[in-house]
Design an enzyme around this catalytic site. Structure first.
Site, PDB file in Angstrom:
ATOM      1  N   PRO A  36      58.368  13.426   4.141  1.00 22.24           N
ATOM      2  CA  PRO A  36      57.689  14.333   5.092  1.00 22.24           C
ATOM      3  C   PRO A  36      57.215  13.633   6.439  1.00 22.24           C
ATOM      4  O   PRO A  36      57.235  15.132   7.072  1.00 22.24           O
ATOM      5  CB  PRO A  36      56.136  14.988   4.071  1.00 22.24           C
ATOM      6  CG  PRO A  36      55.787  13.592   3.227  1.00 22.24           C
ATOM      7  CD  PRO A  36      57.041  12.541   3.275  1.00 22.24           C
ATOM      8  N   GLU A  37      57.302  12.752   6.834  1.00 20.71           N
ATOM      9  CA  GLU A  37      56.704  12.111   7.550  1.00 20.71           C
ATOM     10  C   GLU A  37      57.856  12.660   8.855  1.00 20.71           C
ATOM     11  O   GLU A  37      58.885  12.721   8.768  1.00 20.71           O
ATOM     12  CB  GLU A  37      56.788  10.564   7.885  1.00 20.71           C
ATOM     13  CG  GLU A  37      55.630  10.313   7.067  1.00 20.71           C
ATOM     14  CD  GLU A  37      53.923  10.849   7.757  1.00 20.71           C
ATOM     15  OE1 GLU A  37      54.079  11.924   8.400  1.00 20.71           O
ATOM     16  OE2 GLU A  37      53.595  10.397   6.858  1.00 20.71           O
ATOM     17  N   GLY A  38      57.752  12.898  10.086  1.00 18.32           N
ATOM     18  CA  GLY A  38      58.384  13.985  11.448  1.00 18.32           C
ATOM     19  C   GLY A  38      58.961  12.737  12.133  1.00 18.32           C
ATOM     20  O   GLY A  38      59.092  11.679  12.179  1.00 18.32           O
ATOM     21  N   PHE A  39      59.406  13.092  13.307  1.00 19.86           N
ATOM     22  CA  PHE A  39      60.152  12.425  14.010  1.00 19.86           C
ATOM     23  C   PHE A  39      59.430  11.538  14.838  1.00 19.86           C
ATOM     24  O   PHE A  39      59.808  10.673  14.537  1.00 19.86           O
ATOM     25  CB  PHE A  39      61.016  13.506  14.964  1.00 19.86           C
ATOM     26  CG  PHE A  39      62.250  13.376  15.640  1.00 19.86           C
ATOM     27  CD1 PHE A  39      63.103  12.273  15.187  1.00 19.86           C
ATOM     28  CD2 PHE A  39      62.557  12.350  17.251  1.00 19.86           C
ATOM     29  CE1 PHE A  39      63.707  10.877  16.102  1.00 19.86           C
ATOM     30  CE2 PHE A  39      62.845  12.437  17.958  1.00 19.86           C
ATOM     31  CZ  PHE A  39      63.460  11.568  17.857  1.00 19.86           C
ATOM     32  N   HIS A 262      52.654  21.926  25.200  1.00 16.21           N
ATOM     33  CA  HIS A 262      53.587  21.989  23.750  1.00 16.21           C
ATOM     34  C   HIS A 262      52.243  22.478  22.662  1.00 16.21           C
ATOM     35  O   HIS A 262      51.368  22.228  22.605  1.00 16.21           O
ATOM     36  CB  HIS A 262      53.436  20.399  23.941  1.00 16.21           C
ATOM     37  CG  HIS A 262      54.153  19.862  21.861  1.00 16.21           C
ATOM     38  ND1 HIS A 262      53.377  19.258  21.291  1.00 16.21           N
ATOM     39  CD2 HIS A 262      54.841  21.149  21.225  1.00 16.21           C
ATOM     40  CE1 HIS A 262      54.214  19.199  19.459  1.00 16.21           C
ATOM     41  NE2 HIS A 262      54.685  20.865  19.806  1.00 16.21           N
ATOM     42  N   LEU A 263      53.003  23.263  22.205  1.00 17.00           N
ATOM     43  CA  LEU A 263      51.896  24.407  20.991  1.00 17.00           C
ATOM     44  C   LEU A 263      52.662  24.300  19.879  1.00 17.00           C
ATOM     45  O   LEU A 263      53.600  24.494  19.243  1.00 17.00           O
ATOM     46  CB  LEU A 263      51.879  25.523  21.929  1.00 17.00           C
ATOM     47  CG  LEU A 263      50.980  26.776  20.798  1.00 17.00           C
ATOM     48  CD1 LEU A 263      49.267  26.327  21.402  1.00 17.00           C
ATOM     49  CD2 LEU A 263      51.302  28.059  21.656  1.00 17.00           C
ATOM     50  N   ARG A 264      52.469  23.514  19.534  1.00 15.79           N
ATOM     51  CA  ARG A 264      52.114  23.408  17.883  1.00 15.79           C
ATOM     52  C   ARG A 264      52.036  24.219  16.713  1.00 15.79           C
ATOM     53  O   ARG A 264      50.826  24.117  16.779  1.00 15.79           O
ATOM     54  CB  ARG A 264      51.772  21.601  17.600  1.00 15.79           C
ATOM     55  CG  ARG A 264      52.370  21.139  15.947  1.00 15.79           C
ATOM     56  CD  ARG A 264      53.153  20.810  16.090  1.00 15.79           C
ATOM     57  NE  ARG A 264      53.775  19.254  14.939  1.00 15.79           N
ATOM     58  CZ  ARG A 264      53.295  20.161  13.454  1.00 15.79           C
ATOM     59  NH1 ARG A 264      54.113  21.212  13.508  1.00 15.79           N
ATOM     60  NH2 ARG A 264      54.752  19.158  12.585  1.00 15.79           N
ATOM     61  N   ASP A 341      62.680  19.226  24.676  1.00 15.35           N
ATOM     62  CA  ASP A 341      61.834  19.829  25.432  1.00 15.35           C
ATOM     63  C   ASP A 341      60.654  18.665  25.591  1.00 15.35           C
ATOM     64  O   ASP A 341      59.738  18.909  26.147  1.00 15.35           O
ATOM     65  CB  ASP A 341      61.117  20.478  23.816  1.00 15.35           C
ATOM     66  CG  ASP A 341      61.365  22.467  23.724  1.00 15.35           C
ATOM     67  OD1 ASP A 341      61.727  22.769  24.590  1.00 15.35           O
ATOM     68  OD2 ASP A 341      61.198  22.061  22.630  1.00 15.35           O
TER      69      ASP A 341
HETATM   70  C1  LIG Z   1      50.537  16.156   9.689  1.00 13.86           C
HETATM   71  C2  LIG Z   1      51.755  15.335  10.164  1.00 13.86           C
HETATM   72  O1  LIG Z   1      52.285  16.185  11.148  1.00 13.86           O
HETATM   73  C3  LIG Z   1      52.942  15.704  12.295  1.00 13.86           C
HETATM   74  O2  LIG Z   1      53.563  15.938  12.841  1.00 13.86           O
HETATM   75  P1  LIG Z   1      53.463  16.255  15.027  1.00 13.86           P
HETATM   76  O3  LIG Z   1      52.695  14.768  15.019  1.00 13.86           O
HETATM   77  O4  LIG Z   1      53.502  16.742  15.746  1.00 13.86           O
HETATM   78  O5  LIG Z   1      55.160  15.849  14.925  1.00 13.86           O
HETATM   79  P2  LIG Z   1      56.554  15.229  14.308  1.00 13.86           P
HETATM   80  O6  LIG Z   1      56.255  14.122  13.705  1.00 13.86           O
HETATM   81  O7  LIG Z   1      57.380  15.017  15.149  1.00 13.86           O
HETATM   82  O8  LIG Z   1      56.600  16.581  13.088  1.00 13.86           O
HETATM   83  C4  LIG Z   1      56.916  17.735  14.168  1.00 13.86           C
HETATM   84  C5  LIG Z   1      58.746  18.271  14.691  1.00 13.86           C
HETATM   85  O9  LIG Z   1      58.649  19.816  14.531  1.00 13.86           O
HETATM   86  C6  LIG Z   1      59.415  19.964  15.522  1.00 13.86           C
HETATM   87  N1  LIG Z   1      58.574  20.458  16.979  1.00 13.86           N
HETATM   88  C7  LIG Z   1      57.345  20.369  17.148  1.00 13.86           C
HETATM   89  N2  LIG Z   1      57.140  20.263  18.128  1.00 13.86           N
HETATM   90  C8  LIG Z   1      58.214  20.574  18.613  1.00 13.86           C
HETATM   91  C9  LIG Z   1      58.674  22.059  19.987  1.00 13.86           C
HETATM   92  O10 LIG Z   1      57.706  22.036  20.575  1.00 13.86           O
HETATM   93  N3  LIG Z   1      59.933  21.483  20.342  1.00 13.86           N
HETATM   94  C10 LIG Z   1      60.559  21.389  19.339  1.00 13.86           C
HETATM   95  N4  LIG Z   1      61.707  21.925  19.736  1.00 13.86           N
HETATM   96  N5  LIG Z   1      59.776  20.970  17.982  1.00 13.86           N
HETATM   97  C11 LIG Z   1      59.009  20.665  17.679  1.00 13.86           C
HETATM   98  C12 LIG Z   1      60.269  18.512  15.481  1.00 13.86           C
HETATM   99  O11 LIG Z   1      60.888  18.824  14.786  1.00 13.86           O
HETATM  100  C13 LIG Z   1      58.767  17.525  15.573  1.00 13.86           C
HETATM  101  O12 LIG Z   1      60.023  16.140  15.398  1.00 13.86           O
HETATM  102  C14 LIG Z   1      54.708  15.418  11.399  1.00 13.86           C
HETATM  103  O13 LIG Z   1      55.448  14.280  11.620  1.00 13.86           O
HETATM  104  C15 LIG Z   1      54.078  14.663   9.939  1.00 13.86           C
HETATM  105  O14 LIG Z   1      55.208  14.641   8.847  1.00 13.86           O
HETATM  106  C16 LIG Z   1      53.005  15.671   9.377  1.00 13.86           C
HETATM  107  O15 LIG Z   1      52.826  16.378   8.440  1.00 13.86           O
END
Ligand SMILES: C[C@@H]1O[C@H](OP(=O)(O)OP(=O)(O)OC[C@H]2O[C@@H](n3cnc4c(=O)[nH]c(N)nc43)[C@H](O)[C@@H]2O)[C@@H](O)[C@H](O)[C@@H]1O
Length: 399
Positions: A36-39, A262-264, A341
């Site tokens: 489940p972990e993101g990039f 950056h608006l998550r 971005d």
């Molecule tokens: C709670 C945790 O949050 C974590 O998210 P968090 O730290 O925001 O950050 P990331 O680990 O990068 O995961 C969020 C993903 O959502 C997309 N994304 C989010 N914001 C943007 C944006 O502004 N532009 C674009 N193009 N893409 C966006 C992108 O694929 C990014 O890698 C997760 O990695 C974990 O799995 C877990 O869910």
């Protein structure tokens, strides 16, 4: 905390070498992260792995094999193939190399003589939890708490998820209970060594070596020039291709005359209900910041869905966004678009991000590397009803 999210794979090179070459007893470290972990959280894990390899290299010749990108929960664009993506598509391999020896997975297969991984270590917690509620660093081979997601094939090798490479097999699988820093597992990876110097913290040098691929930076720079009237010369954000020579003074970067946001959204709307604003709350904050910072342009990076985007456009008609065509997306993938971005956000005069998002944290670091005044960087939105809205901590760079 992150340790128990990983699966380690240590492979040993084949001993045969082409005639005339000196045999090199290289050992390879491969790793993976919970699905489940993101990039951007995975980028954090890379830093820990690179530190671990630095520790291991004090004893033996180790190389870090870069786990191909793919099957990420957040990469939801339909109809594009997003597995087995090499690191070179997102990061500059020569920059990573200047910090610690790394190689792409396909190079590992070619060099090690086959898609076999000698030892798979599945990291897990201690079944009994923390003894007497006391935290201590420790590591032990234990029986597996959960059945590992690898199964034996007819030949007795383990198959499972190896970054989308169907033919890859594990030779042995064991479980390791661990709590502590990444280097705590070093004794299990080294032969005939138990004494390992411990103690690396978050490795700031490794962070600096994580330079984005040039083609992504170029697209981001072109976009800045065209839509945000921002160039490195004008905005004092000069970049050195060689990160080891890059040393911008804090406060030296001016940044383009725009506010970056950056608006998550998505899983954060319900996952972080208290510290993530409503769209209305976010727009209010954006307007007040533009006024205060005397900026009349705003760049928005967001993972909002179509419906929320429409709402946002209605409330903020002049916002600038990077919107790839389908062809761009097919080429750059969701990961490349996210990096663009981030790159654009990193070059703004003022930045505001989302609470506890690692996506925002990586932008903070990039801005620190570029030499921005911390006041313009470590800012986040507050939840609509948040009482004490603590702002992000300052990540200080080390040279
Ligand atoms: C709670 C945790 O949050 C974590 O998210 P968090 O730290 O925001 O950050 P990331 O680990 O990068 O995961 C969020 C993903 O959502 C997309 N994304 C989010 N914001 C943007 C944006 O502004 N532009 C674009 N193009 N893409 C966006 C992108 O694929 C990014 O890698 C997760 O990695 C974990 O799995 C877990 O869910």
């Amino acid at each position: 905390e992150i340790l128990d999210n990983m699966v380690f794979n240590a492979g040993q090179s084949a001993s045969s070498t082409p005639a005339g070459e000196v045999a090199r007893d290289v050992r390879y470290l491969l790793y993976d992260v919970n699905p489940p972990e993101g990039f951007n959280l995975r980028r954090d894990v890379y830093i820990r792995m690179a530190s671990l390899v630095k520790t291991l290299r004090k004893h033996q010749d180790w190389v870090l094999v870069l786990p191909p990108w793919g099957r990420l929960y957040h990469w939801q664009s339909p109809d594009i193939d997003q597995v087995r993506i090499p690191w070179g598509e997102f990061f500059s391999i020569t920059s990573l190399q200047a910090n610690v020896p790394v190689m792409e997975y396909e190079e590992f297969i070619a060099e090690s003589g086959g898609p076999f991984i000698e030892q798979v270590l599945v990291l897990q917690n201690y079944a009994e939890g923390w003894t007497e509620g006391k935290w201590e660093e420790k590591v032990d081979l234990r029986s597996c708490i959960e059945k590992p997601s690898y199964s034996k094939d007819k030949q007795g090798y383990y198959r499972g998820w190896f970054w989308g490479y169907e033919e890859t097999r594990g030779v042995n699988v064991s479980c390791l209970s661990a709590q502590g820093q990444a280097s705590i597992i070093a004794p299990y990876l080294l032969e005939n060594t138990t004494a390992v110097q411990n103690g690396e913290q978050w490795d700031r040098i490794t962070r600096r070596s994580m330079v984005f691929s040039k083609h992504l930076r170029i697209i981001g720079d072109e976009f800045r020039a065209k839509y945000l009237n921002s160039t490195d010369e004008k905005d004092q954000t000069l970049y050195n291709e060689d990160w080891t020579r890059m040393k911008a003074k804090p406060g030296s970067a001016k940044g383009g005359a725009y506010l970056a946001v950056h608006l998550r959204r998505k899983d954060f709307i319900w996952g972080h209900r208290d510290d993530v604003p409503s769209l209305k709350g976010a727009v209010k904050k954006i307007r007040s910041l533009m006024k205060k910072q005397k900026l009349d342009r705003v760049f928005v990076a967001t993972d909002a869905d179509e419906e929320e985007l429409e709402q946002l456009k209605r409330m903020l008609p002049n916002m600038v966004r990077y919107e790839p065509t389908w062809e761009d997306l097919e080429l750059l993938k969701d990961g490349g678009v996210a990096i663009i971005d981030q790159w654009i956000c990193a070059h703004a005069r003022y930045f505001i991000g989302t609470s506890v998002s690692t996506f925002s944290f990586r932008i903070h670091e990039e801005r620190e590397i570029l030499g921005f005044d911390p006041k313009t960087t470590y800012n986040r939105f507050c939840g609509d009803d948040e009482q004490e809205c603590e702002q992000p901590t300052h990540w200080k760079i080390v040279y």
